[in-house]
Motif scaffolding. Sequence first.
Motif, PDB file in Angstrom:
ATOM      1  N   ASN A  28       1.174  -1.209  -0.020  1.00  8.90           N
ATOM      2  CA  ASN A  28       0.285  -0.133  -0.153  1.00  8.90           C
ATOM      3  C   ASN A  28       0.811   1.160   0.379  1.00  8.90           C
ATOM      4  N   ASP A  53      -6.633  -4.085  -6.994  1.00 10.02           N
ATOM      5  CA  ASP A  53      -5.903  -4.383  -6.581  1.00 10.02           C
ATOM      6  C   ASP A  53      -5.454  -6.321  -7.519  1.00 10.02           C
ATOM      7  N   GLU A  92      -8.661  -7.025  -4.700  1.00  8.04           N
ATOM      8  CA  GLU A  92      -9.708  -6.465  -3.562  1.00  8.04           C
ATOM      9  C   GLU A  92     -10.058  -5.046  -4.934  1.00  8.04           C
TER      10      GLU A  92
HETATM   11 MG    MG Z   1      -5.892  -2.737  -1.222  1.00  4.67          MG
END
Ligand code: MG
Length: 301
Positions: A215, A250, A262
């Motif tokens: 992230n 993602d 996701e």
């Molecule tokens: Mg993510």
Amino acid sequence: MRIGILSRGPTLYSTGRLVEAGQRRGHRVLVIDTMQAARSLGVVPRASGRRFNQSLPRVDAIIPRIGASITRYGVAVVHKYESRGVVTTAPSQAIAQSRDKLRSLQLMQSAELPTPKTAIVSNLGELAAAIDAVNGFPIVIKILKGTQGKGVILAPNLVTARAVLSIFFRHGHKPILVQEFIDEADGRDLRLLIVGNRCIAAMQRTAPQGDFRANLHRGATSTRIRPDEATEELALRAAALHRLGVAGVDIIPSQRGPLLLEVNSSPGLEGIENTTRTDIATEVVRYLEECAREKQRRPTR
Ligand code: MG
Ligand code: ADP
């Protein structure tokens, strides 16, 4: 058009960029505070003595930018606008569905889109079977409503896994996802930005030293990429399946090909615009214009 951006912060990068892009294309753009709008609907308790004000700002189209902590309120506001026939880049149901990792995963699995092997655990007694189902340690443990890598933990053994689950359960997170760890990704994943059935930007993110989570909020670095056909196709299918016109998908590369992690309904624009030098905000506004035209052609909903 009058475009409303549902956002808590007019000064946030993504909100600012969307305002700028909308105005540049000749629209009137309002930033509507999501919580204030929810209050005016009566879905948030208000301080006593304050009068109800049932009015939501009038707009023709909305771009929901709903923070994870206020999903329920945001969904209620988007739903209200939908019921008035207002065009949106993300339907309320799509936001709710993509925010819940379990619902989202079930949706993708029932459509036979590839995801990491995942099991659901509601108590410690179910842990052993879950570990088997994901081919043993290490395992990734995820809460259903985490974001920015918070609530995603790598457990190398049973002692850690039990401890992590106990803490999550105690904090009211139930059920929890137990997922196969994709070791070969080596801390890398891909973010594809989908707007109106097209991938308009893509980047590879690399986790910072000592972490496996890629992230950007965790300090991951990113580079622009051109996704291969299979990866792009997968992202397009995932966005369409979630009924999201705008989505950040993602994907983690694995030995058995790209796997979906996701689908984000309010993808941040700062990292990907800067990494890929793409004007995503303008693409989003154009897509909204297209939705509005489409609605005029077919006025019945
Ligand atoms: Mg993510
Ligand atoms: P969040 O909503 O918090 O971003 P994700 O499911 O996207 O949750 O996980 C965060 C990051 O952790 C991903 O971007 C990826 O880098 C890493 N990750 C998640 N699941 C796995 C997995 N099963 N195997 C390896 N890395 C993973």
